[in-house]
Design an enzyme around this catalytic site. Sequence first.
Site, PDB file in Angstrom:
ATOM      1  N   GLY A   1      -9.307   2.864  -0.247  1.00 23.13           N
ATOM      2  CA  GLY A   1      -9.373   2.370   1.128  1.00 23.13           C
ATOM      3  C   GLY A   1      -8.283   2.962   1.980  1.00 23.13           C
ATOM      4  O   GLY A   1      -7.318   3.544   1.485  1.00 23.13           O
TER       5      GLY A   1
ATOM      6  N   HIS B   1       6.787  -2.767   6.588  1.00 26.03           N
ATOM      7  CA  HIS B   1       8.102  -2.156   6.803  1.00 26.03           C
ATOM      8  C   HIS B   1       8.041  -0.617   6.811  1.00 26.03           C
ATOM      9  O   HIS B   1       9.015   0.036   7.142  1.00 26.03           O
ATOM     10  CB  HIS B   1       9.157  -2.701   5.823  1.00 26.03           C
ATOM     11  CG  HIS B   1       9.191  -2.062   4.469  1.00 26.03           C
ATOM     12  ND1 HIS B   1      10.290  -2.169   3.629  1.00 26.03           N
ATOM     13  CD2 HIS B   1       8.291  -1.331   3.783  1.00 26.03           C
ATOM     14  CE1 HIS B   1      10.042  -1.520   2.510  1.00 26.03           C
ATOM     15  NE2 HIS B   1       8.847  -1.014   2.567  1.00 26.03           N
TER      16      HIS B   1
HETATM   17  C1  SAM Z   1       5.960   1.164   0.057  1.00 26.57           C
HETATM   18  S1  SAM Z   1       4.549   1.427  -0.913  1.00 26.57           S
HETATM   19  C2  SAM Z   1       4.210  -0.252  -1.390  1.00 26.57           C
HETATM   20  C3  SAM Z   1       3.339  -0.355  -2.606  1.00 26.57           C
HETATM   21  C4  SAM Z   1       3.145  -1.794  -3.126  1.00 26.57           C
HETATM   22  N1  SAM Z   1       2.626  -2.687  -2.115  1.00 26.57           N
HETATM   23  C5  SAM Z   1       4.463  -2.320  -3.680  1.00 26.57           C
HETATM   24  O1  SAM Z   1       5.185  -3.019  -2.961  1.00 26.57           O
HETATM   25  O2  SAM Z   1       4.773  -1.989  -4.830  1.00 26.57           O
HETATM   26  C6  SAM Z   1       3.318   1.767   0.297  1.00 26.57           C
HETATM   27  C7  SAM Z   1       1.926   2.033  -0.252  1.00 26.57           C
HETATM   28  O3  SAM Z   1       1.043   2.233   0.837  1.00 26.57           O
HETATM   29  C8  SAM Z   1       0.049   3.152   0.413  1.00 26.57           C
HETATM   30  N2  SAM Z   1      -0.536   3.745   1.624  1.00 26.57           N
HETATM   31  C9  SAM Z   1       0.064   4.488   2.575  1.00 26.57           C
HETATM   32  N3  SAM Z   1      -0.809   4.835   3.542  1.00 26.57           N
HETATM   33  C10 SAM Z   1      -2.009   4.296   3.186  1.00 26.57           C
HETATM   34  C11 SAM Z   1      -3.299   4.286   3.790  1.00 26.57           C
HETATM   35  N4  SAM Z   1      -3.517   4.909   4.948  1.00 26.57           N
HETATM   36  N5  SAM Z   1      -4.289   3.602   3.168  1.00 26.57           N
HETATM   37  C12 SAM Z   1      -4.062   2.975   1.975  1.00 26.57           C
HETATM   38  N6  SAM Z   1      -2.849   2.932   1.368  1.00 26.57           N
HETATM   39  C13 SAM Z   1      -1.843   3.593   1.973  1.00 26.57           C
HETATM   40  C14 SAM Z   1       0.824   4.153  -0.416  1.00 26.57           C
HETATM   41  O4  SAM Z   1      -0.014   4.861  -1.312  1.00 26.57           O
HETATM   42  C15 SAM Z   1       1.828   3.257  -1.123  1.00 26.57           C
HETATM   43  O5  SAM Z   1       1.380   2.883  -2.391  1.00 26.57           O
END
Ligand code: SAM
Length: 365
Positions: free
Chosen positions: A256, A276
């Site tokens: 997604g 964040h």
């Molecule tokens: C800071 S990490 C947090 C991951 C998880 N929620 C955690 O706290 O362990 C941000 C996540 O957002 C996902 N992400 C970034 N842009 C995205 C997008 N457009 N659609 C889906 N996921 C996305 C990245 O793959 C990454 O796993």
Amino acid sequence: MPAPISLDKTPPPAAVRIGLRFRRLLRRAGDRLLPPEVLAWERLMAFATTRVIGALVEVGAIEALGAGPATAAKLGGDLDLDADTLERTLRLAADDGIVARGRGGAWSLTATGQALREAHSPSISFWARHINTDAVQDAWANLAASIRTGEPSFPATHGRSVWDHFAANPDEERLFASSMREMTGLVKAWVVSGYPWPERGTVCDVAGGSGPLLAAILAARPGLNGVLVEAPGVLPEADAHLRGAGVRDRVELVEGNIFERVEASADLYLLKDILHDWDDERSLVILETVRAAMAPGAKLLLVETLLDPDDPNPIAVLVDLHMLTQCDGGRQRSLGELRGLLERAGLRPGETYRTGGPALVEGIA
Ligand SMILES: C[S@@+](CC[C@H](N)C(=O)[O-])C[C@H]1O[C@@H](n2cnc3c(N)ncnc32)[C@H](O)[C@@H]1O
């Protein structure tokens, strides 16, 4: 009312706050023992700590010392490294409390050093590698430009967003997913024991990385099912992690895009450390995308470390600047700011649950 979940290693929020304050006081008292210019020099050289730890992890010295004490000569022979350079690097790591030198010159890991081993639980070994990548370090190096322009450093430095960088560099994307798993591992006991998770139904972790939080929630609630929504490059990592955690059969993996569509029907949606990463405008789009998937009465839980401007938690201050340098307008927010975003996205703010780590802030559709 769901039964409360109690886990080990979850000191109450007040104990964490007092601990952090007390350590700051002790550090300031210690600082008074040195002339200001020496202190300033020492602070300026602090980058060396990051590089020394990163290098020792990268060359395998930390893992090797996990097996038991060894001299630099022995490590050098075993790992095909230059023993003299290794000895000099270990000396600085000793000053930083990562290793200790025993009789006969054998080096061993301290308790802090042990946390850098992959097998340690919880570990920050992947984080050490991720933080030492050029992409991360170069973005930090451009902080002065960000202060001048207000623009986030990563895109200004690398010409594209961190997520586009990851899409083009799958090894770094996997490394980041593993290091985020470690970061979530540090706080997941607080998050799991800090909220009345339902006994049944479905929890959807939106952009849940490789699924460490979802796995911990499902392990504590055997009657719950999960959905994990992620970018395509992260889903194989999630599959492997959820399998290893023994909950893969209760989780649906969904590709997604948090700016377009979240195809998941659930009772409770999670966004942990997602807002964040983004400025207010894009955070609103994310919230609206999730809201579009939510049935009336469904809940969204923001899991974020709060930054209270009047009483800033030093960890939130550090993460805030890390977000500034690494993301596209990311920042830590106060409770009022998060609740304001929920309202603007058409979600009614519900309860807030504070833990020793991140807070859990409810929004109701
Ligand atoms: C800071 S990490 C947090 C991951 C998880 N929620 C955690 O706290 O362990 C941000 C996540 O957002 C996902 N992400 C970034 N842009 C995205 C997008 N457009 N659609 C889906 N996921 C996305 C990245 O793959 C990454 O796993």
